[in-house]
Design a protein around this motif. Structure first.
Motif, PDB file in Angstrom:
ATOM      1  N   GLY A 118       0.835  -1.208   0.000  1.00  0.00           N
ATOM      2  CA  GLY A 118       0.000   0.000   0.000  1.00  0.00           C
ATOM      3  C   GLY A 118       0.868   1.255   0.000  1.00  0.00           C
ATOM      4  O   GLY A 118       0.582   2.225  -0.710  1.00  0.00           O
ATOM      5  N   ARG A 137      -4.974   5.392   1.353  1.00  0.00           N
ATOM      6  CA  ARG A 137      -5.106   3.953   1.519  1.00  0.00           C
ATOM      7  C   ARG A 137      -6.214   3.398   0.613  1.00  0.00           C
ATOM      8  O   ARG A 137      -6.053   2.352  -0.025  1.00  0.00           O
ATOM      9  CB  ARG A 137      -5.400   3.612   2.978  1.00  0.00           C
ATOM     10  CG  ARG A 137      -5.339   2.122   3.252  1.00  0.00           C
ATOM     11  CD  ARG A 137      -5.488   1.823   4.732  1.00  0.00           C
ATOM     12  NE  ARG A 137      -5.638   0.387   4.954  1.00  0.00           N
ATOM     13  CZ  ARG A 137      -4.632  -0.453   5.086  1.00  0.00           C
ATOM     14  NH1 ARG A 137      -3.390  -0.007   5.025  1.00  0.00           N
ATOM     15  NH2 ARG A 137      -4.847  -1.740   5.274  1.00  0.00           N
ATOM     16  N   GLN A 141      -5.705   0.672  -2.333  1.00  0.00           N
ATOM     17  CA  GLN A 141      -6.427  -0.601  -2.386  1.00  0.00           C
ATOM     18  C   GLN A 141      -7.196  -0.747  -3.698  1.00  0.00           C
ATOM     19  O   GLN A 141      -7.314  -1.833  -4.256  1.00  0.00           O
ATOM     20  CB  GLN A 141      -7.354  -0.718  -1.183  1.00  0.00           C
ATOM     21  CG  GLN A 141      -6.542  -0.847   0.111  1.00  0.00           C
ATOM     22  CD  GLN A 141      -7.305  -1.527   1.224  1.00  0.00           C
ATOM     23  OE1 GLN A 141      -8.495  -1.322   1.357  1.00  0.00           O
ATOM     24  NE2 GLN A 141      -6.609  -2.332   2.020  1.00  0.00           N
ATOM     25  N   LEU A 151      -6.344  -7.916  -1.308  1.00  0.00           N
ATOM     26  CA  LEU A 151      -6.268  -6.779  -0.384  1.00  0.00           C
ATOM     27  C   LEU A 151      -5.665  -7.170   0.966  1.00  0.00           C
ATOM     28  O   LEU A 151      -5.143  -6.307   1.684  1.00  0.00           O
ATOM     29  CB  LEU A 151      -7.659  -6.162  -0.174  1.00  0.00           C
ATOM     30  CG  LEU A 151      -8.253  -5.453  -1.396  1.00  0.00           C
ATOM     31  CD1 LEU A 151      -9.535  -4.743  -1.031  1.00  0.00           C
ATOM     32  CD2 LEU A 151      -7.248  -4.467  -1.987  1.00  0.00           C
ATOM     33  N   THR A 154      -2.202  -5.851   1.535  1.00  0.00           N
ATOM     34  CA  THR A 154      -1.948  -4.399   1.510  1.00  0.00           C
ATOM     35  C   THR A 154      -0.756  -3.996   2.383  1.00  0.00           C
ATOM     36  O   THR A 154       0.059  -3.167   1.991  1.00  0.00           O
ATOM     37  CB  THR A 154      -3.193  -3.621   1.999  1.00  0.00           C
ATOM     38  OG1 THR A 154      -4.316  -4.053   1.252  1.00  0.00           O
ATOM     39  CG2 THR A 154      -3.015  -2.124   1.815  1.00  0.00           C
TER      40      THR A 154
END
Lengths: 267, 244
Positions: A118, A137, A141, A151, A154
């Protein structure tokens, strides 16, 4: 149709215009007298064997290497066409991380391996002023999903990712700021064929959806057939043939291009 | 009479540098005009250069001399003199081409393969998908295959996906390379219907049809090619290699 007044379509102004570019390493020729233009949304493939000068050309174009001669004019968002060789180092760096993307062959050259996935995607938006953590963020994502990364990964570091995942992350990291021009150096090199197909399909979709211009260097003719509208073939530092991708591949005129095309093994 | 496509003085030779520089003349000084609603069948023996001419009309092959004038958005353009980006534009909306074999795109399902040219030409995605489904149904591709990538389909199924892809945009000029070669009677009849529908909305069609029945049903006239002794003398294998 009356055939006495043949028209030409009105072209969009070029995004990047290169003229008389030369670069040599001592006595060794990198690239010689390369000139071309690329328009918004166009995908240009550059092919040739190892040592033909294609990576040198890409490095010069993306400002990572200073050419010996020639001009590289880029249509900057707020200033219009500017010779990038006259830009200051901070100006060039800013251009490289906002309006350009650079996808390296080895994702380790384009990623921060000690920063989370991320964080790798969030870096460019933050560099141009994004500050809201939640938004950054969410955008990261969104991009992880676009490049088909779970995800749940991340907050994991890319060091723990497979080669294919790292390459997809590198692409997300580059495309998040919606660059208008992306340079790609063998983006599928070193990946398994099945991983390559997934990456190519993804790239093809994103390039069309976002309308970005791409200059892609590869030795894989299947890659350019799938992605590129236009092709330049390089040999010993020179562009020896160029044109519409399917025309150059299906009806090559230059002896070297014919050799290149006829050397591909049929599966 | 209006003309949609006008090839003037087209000459094509292949020079095989990797095979001792052999020069293969294919055709010389060809003139071909096609009007709206007309279907011209390229006619001649195998190896005569029919596919080479058809590919030249799509700018897939580059003739040595001549002009290929097409009406693009109401203006005449010379395809041979056009820049690559212009050819991309012309292909997007004006000239369609159905090759003999589908070029499979990894991981993309049949329905999306068919819808893609329509979306690229500006049709809303849902409309394009609906039209793709309609064409796939007409060409008898079972619904359970629509979401699958055509790489695993049979030869006939791939060809029908290719035909659907070629007919999803109402191209003013349509080039067809043996569109019915490996199809059964029912699907051949569907392709004949599609061609006749394209003609009735003013499409100018150039095709290669080996099947006599199909040729009778769609072609308005034959265009003979391959009368040159030089081209005839070329071994078919050499031409096939160059053309493949």
């Amino acid at each position: 149709m009356t055939t006495n007044a043949i028209r030409k379509l009105t072209p969009k102004p070029p995004l990047l215009e290169v003229s008389g570019l030369c670069k040599s390493y001592g006595g060794q020729i990198g690239c010689r007298d390369v000139s071309f233009a690329i328009r918004p949304g166009e995908v240009l493939g550059i092919v040739g064997e190892s040592g033909s000068g294609k990576s040198t050309l890409l490095a010069c174009l993306s400002g990572r290497l200073a050419p010996d001669a020639g001009t590289i004019s880029y249509d900057m968002k707020d200033r219009g066409p500017v010779d990038i060789l006259t830009l200051s180092e901070p100006e060039r760096r800013r251009l490289a991380r906002t309006d350009w993307g650079i996808v390296h062959q080895n994702p380790r050259d384009g990623l921060r391996l000690d920063v989370s996935a991320g964080g790798n995607i969030g870096e460019r938006p933050m560099a141009i002023g994004a500050r809201h953590y939640g938004n950054i963020r969410a955008e990261a994502q969104d991009w992880l999903q676009k490049v088909e990364i779970d995800l749940a990964r991340t907050d994991h570091r890319p060091r723990t990712f497979s080669g294919g995942m790292q390459q997809r992350l590198q692409i997300a990291r580059n495309l998040v700021t919606r660059p208008r021009l992306v340079f790609m150096d063998e983006p599928t090199g070193g990946l398994d064929v099945s991983v390559q197909a997934r990456l190519l399909d993804l790239l093809r979709g994103l390039v069309r959806e976002l309308g970005i211009a791409v200059i892609i260097v590869t030795h894989d003719l299947a890659v350019v057939r799938l992605l590129a509208d236009r092709l330049m073939v390089m040999q010993r530092g020179r562009v020896i043939e160029q044109g519409l991708t399917d025309q150059v591949l299906d009806d090559p005129h230059h002896p070297y291009t014919q050799l290149l095309v006829s050397s591909v093994l049929q599966v | 009479m209006t003309i949609r496509l006008h090839a003037k003085g087209l000459t094509k030779t292949f020079t095989l540098h990797t095979q001792g520089g052999i020069v293969l003349p294919v055709f010389d000084n060809i003139d071909l005009t096609v009007s709206p609603g007309e279907c011209v069948c390229l006619h001649g023996p195998s190896g005569a250069g029919k596919s080479t001419l058809l590919r030249s009309l799509y700018a897939n092959y580059k003739p040595d001399e001549g002009q290929i004038l097409v009406e693009h958005m109401g203006e005449p353009l010379d395809l041979l003199a056009a820049e690559p980006w212009e050819v991309v534009e012309i292909r997007r909306s004006t000239i369609g081409y159905v090759s003999q074999f589908l070029r499979v795109i990894p991981r993309i399902g049949a329905r999306d393969v068919v819808a893609e040219p329509a979306i690229a030409n500006g049709m809303p995605a849902d409309e394009a998908v609906a039209k793709a489904q309609e064409l796939l149904s007409r060409l008898r591709i079972p619904e359970r295959l629509w979401s699958l990538a055509p790489a695993t389909f049979s030869g006939g199924e791939q060809q029908r996906v290719n035909i659907a892809r070629g007919f999803i945009v109402d191209y003013p000029v349509l080039l067809l390379d043996e569109p019915t070669a490996s199809l059964d009677a029912a699907n051949r009849a569907t392709v004949v219907d599609l061609i006749n529908e394209a003609k009735s909305r003013g499409g100018a069609i150039v095709g290669i049809f080996h099947d006599e029945e199909v040729r009778e049903a769609v072609a308005d006239r034959l265009f003979a090619i391959g009368n040159q002794p030089a081209a005839m003398a070329v071994p078919a294998a050499a031409v096939a290699e160059v053309c493949s």
